[in-house]
Scaffold this motif. Structure first.
Motif, PDB file in Angstrom:
ATOM      1  N   GLN A 144       0.838  -1.184   0.000  1.00 43.74           N
ATOM      2  CA  GLN A 144       0.000   0.000   0.000  1.00 43.74           C
ATOM      3  C   GLN A 144       0.875   1.235   0.000  1.00 43.74           C
ATOM      4  N   VAL A 145       0.478   2.232  -0.749  1.00 41.36           N
ATOM      5  CA  VAL A 145       1.191   3.499  -0.823  1.00 41.36           C
ATOM      6  C   VAL A 145       0.210   4.607  -0.471  1.00 41.36           C
ATOM      7  N   GLN A 146       0.624   5.483   0.416  1.00 43.32           N
ATOM      8  CA  GLN A 146      -0.184   6.664   0.741  1.00 43.32           C
ATOM      9  C   GLN A 146       0.451   7.884   0.104  1.00 43.32           C
ATOM     10  N   LEU A 147      -0.376   8.700  -0.508  1.00 42.92           N
ATOM     11  CA  LEU A 147       0.098   9.887  -1.212  1.00 42.92           C
ATOM     12  C   LEU A 147      -0.601  11.119  -0.651  1.00 42.92           C
ATOM     13  N   VAL A 148       0.185  12.138  -0.348  1.00 43.12           N
ATOM     14  CA  VAL A 148      -0.374  13.374   0.186  1.00 43.12           C
ATOM     15  C   VAL A 148       0.164  14.549  -0.616  1.00 43.12           C
ATOM     16  N   GLU A 149      -0.729  15.247  -1.305  1.00 44.09           N
ATOM     17  CA  GLU A 149      -0.341  16.417  -2.084  1.00 44.09           C
ATOM     18  C   GLU A 149      -0.360  17.668  -1.206  1.00 44.09           C
ATOM     19  N   SER A 150       0.458  18.620  -1.588  1.00 46.26           N
ATOM     20  CA  SER A 150       0.466  19.918  -0.916  1.00 46.26           C
ATOM     21  C   SER A 150       0.972  20.963  -1.891  1.00 46.26           C
ATOM     22  N   GLY A 151       0.804  22.223  -1.515  1.00 42.76           N
ATOM     23  CA  GLY A 151       1.334  23.309  -2.325  1.00 42.76           C
ATOM     24  C   GLY A 151       0.325  24.048  -3.164  1.00 42.76           C
ATOM     25  N   GLY A 152      -0.918  23.595  -3.165  1.00 45.23           N
ATOM     26  CA  GLY A 152      -1.932  24.300  -3.939  1.00 45.23           C
ATOM     27  C   GLY A 152      -2.289  25.633  -3.300  1.00 45.23           C
ATOM     28  N   GLY A 153      -3.053  26.417  -4.021  1.00 47.85           N
ATOM     29  CA  GLY A 153      -3.476  27.704  -3.484  1.00 47.85           C
ATOM     30  C   GLY A 153      -4.041  28.602  -4.556  1.00 47.85           C
ATOM     31  N   LEU A 154      -4.236  29.858  -4.164  1.00 50.27           N
ATOM     32  CA  LEU A 154      -4.766  30.872  -5.076  1.00 50.27           C
ATOM     33  C   LEU A 154      -3.617  31.749  -5.557  1.00 50.27           C
ATOM     34  N   VAL A 155      -3.444  31.822  -6.859  1.00 49.27           N
ATOM     35  CA  VAL A 155      -2.389  32.642  -7.452  1.00 49.27           C
ATOM     36  C   VAL A 155      -2.968  33.455  -8.599  1.00 49.27           C
ATOM     37  N   GLN A 156      -2.177  34.427  -9.049  1.00 50.68           N
ATOM     38  CA  GLN A 156      -2.606  35.266 -10.167  1.00 50.68           C
ATOM     39  C   GLN A 156      -2.056  34.714 -11.483  1.00 50.68           C
ATOM     40  N   PRO A 157      -2.683  35.049 -12.590  1.00 51.62           N
ATOM     41  CA  PRO A 157      -2.150  34.628 -13.890  1.00 51.62           C
ATOM     42  C   PRO A 157      -0.698  35.067 -14.046  1.00 51.62           C
ATOM     43  N   GLY A 158       0.121  34.163 -14.566  1.00 51.91           N
ATOM     44  CA  GLY A 158       1.538  34.435 -14.745  1.00 51.91           C
ATOM     45  C   GLY A 158       2.403  34.018 -13.578  1.00 51.91           C
ATOM     46  N   ASP A 159       1.794  33.711 -12.451  1.00 50.00           N
ATOM     47  CA  ASP A 159       2.545  33.293 -11.269  1.00 50.00           C
ATOM     48  C   ASP A 159       3.039  31.861 -11.407  1.00 50.00           C
ATOM     49  N   SER A 160       3.861  31.485 -10.446  1.00 46.21           N
ATOM     50  CA  SER A 160       4.384  30.115 -10.373  1.00 46.21           C
ATOM     51  C   SER A 160       3.929  29.460  -9.071  1.00 46.21           C
ATOM     52  N   LEU A 161       3.923  28.135  -9.097  1.00 40.40           N
ATOM     53  CA  LEU A 161       3.518  27.361  -7.928  1.00 40.40           C
ATOM     54  C   LEU A 161       4.185  25.996  -8.033  1.00 40.40           C
ATOM     55  N   ARG A 162       4.574  25.455  -6.909  1.00 39.52           N
ATOM     56  CA  ARG A 162       5.143  24.107  -6.923  1.00 39.52           C
ATOM     57  C   ARG A 162       4.299  23.195  -6.061  1.00 39.52           C
ATOM     58  N   LEU A 163       3.794  22.147  -6.672  1.00 33.18           N
ATOM     59  CA  LEU A 163       3.063  21.125  -5.947  1.00 33.18           C
ATOM     60  C   LEU A 163       4.023  20.017  -5.526  1.00 33.18           C
ATOM     61  N   SER A 164       3.760  19.473  -4.347  1.00 29.48           N
ATOM     62  CA  SER A 164       4.541  18.344  -3.847  1.00 29.48           C
ATOM     63  C   SER A 164       3.602  17.188  -3.557  1.00 29.48           C
ATOM     64  N   CYS A 165       4.122  16.006  -3.690  1.00 29.26           N
ATOM     65  CA  CYS A 165       3.363  14.802  -3.349  1.00 29.26           C
ATOM     66  C   CYS A 165       4.294  13.894  -2.567  1.00 29.26           C
ATOM     67  N   ALA A 166       4.007  13.735  -1.302  1.00 25.38           N
ATOM     68  CA  ALA A 166       4.825  12.895  -0.429  1.00 25.38           C
ATOM     69  C   ALA A 166       4.235  11.496  -0.364  1.00 25.38           C
ATOM     70  N   ALA A 167       5.082  10.507  -0.543  1.00 24.91           N
ATOM     71  CA  ALA A 167       4.638   9.117  -0.553  1.00 24.91           C
ATOM     72  C   ALA A 167       5.161   8.386   0.664  1.00 24.91           C
ATOM     73  N   SER A 168       4.363   7.513   1.188  1.00 26.73           N
ATOM     74  CA  SER A 168       4.788   6.652   2.280  1.00 26.73           C
ATOM     75  C   SER A 168       4.280   5.256   1.994  1.00 26.73           C
ATOM     76  N   GLY A 169       4.927   4.292   2.627  1.00 23.53           N
ATOM     77  CA  GLY A 169       4.524   2.923   2.384  1.00 23.53           C
ATOM     78  C   GLY A 169       5.647   2.151   1.733  1.00 23.53           C
ATOM     79  N   ARG A 170       5.382   1.594   0.593  1.00 23.27           N
ATOM     80  CA  ARG A 170       6.367   0.757  -0.076  1.00 23.27           C
ATOM     81  C   ARG A 170       7.436   1.584  -0.782  1.00 23.27           C
ATOM     82  N   THR A 171       8.371   0.934  -1.401  1.00 21.98           N
ATOM     83  CA  THR A 171       9.544   1.583  -1.971  1.00 21.98           C
ATOM     84  C   THR A 171       9.148   2.545  -3.074  1.00 21.98           C
ATOM     85  N   PHE A 172       9.299   3.824  -2.777  1.00 18.23           N
ATOM     86  CA  PHE A 172       8.876   4.871  -3.703  1.00 18.23           C
ATOM     87  C   PHE A 172       9.616   4.771  -5.023  1.00 18.23           C
ATOM     88  N   SER A 173      10.876   4.420  -4.974  1.00 17.40           N
ATOM     89  CA  SER A 173      11.700   4.421  -6.189  1.00 17.40           C
ATOM     90  C   SER A 173      11.307   3.327  -7.180  1.00 17.40           C
TER      91      SER A 173
END
Length: 124
Positions: free
Chosen positions: A1-30
């Motif tokens: 089983q693998v658990q995935l948790v996203e983060s980094g979303g939000g409200l931004v203006q056109p032209g802006d940048s944003l980085r989303l992350s997804c952290a995995a736990s459980g079995r071998t991610f690689s």
């Protein structure tokens, strides 16, 4: 089983940048290929980008090429989606997913595990 948790979303203006992350736990991610998908309001979920287990192979949908970059850090069990030059049409819930094989895929039916999603809103 693998658990995935996203983060980094939000409200931004056109032209802006944003980085989303997804952290995995459980079995071998690689061992897993990873993907990012998104769902616009009232529409079906669609493919955004995918990366192979080693991080060498990546592929993204045409609408985000040159603006979004998928990457991963296997030491941190995390996959990222760097988004730049954001547009209002990028507004969606973004999901990360893990695939029980090292080969990247744009087909969401190939993925075995999904996160809960993170909202990205691009608006002035």
């Amino acid at each position: 089983q693998v658990q995935l948790v996203e983060s980094g979303g939000g409200l931004v203006q056109p032209g802006d940048s944003l980085r989303l992350s997804c952290a995995a736990s459980g079995r071998t991610f690689s061992n897993y290929a990873m993907g990012w998908f998104r769902q616009h309001p009232g529409k079906e979920r669609e493919f955004v980008a995918t990366i192979g287990s080693s991080g060498v192979w990546t592929y993204s949908t045409d609408s985000v090429k040159g603006r979004f970059t998928i990457s991963r850090d296997n030491a941190k069990n995390t996959v990222y989606l760097q988004m730049s030059s954001l547009k209002p049409e990028d507004t969606a819930v973004y999901y990360c997913a893990a695939k029980n094989s090292g080969w990247p895929s744009q087909n969401q039916r190939d993925y075995d595990y999904w996160g809960q999603g993170t909202q990205v809103t691009v608006s002035s």
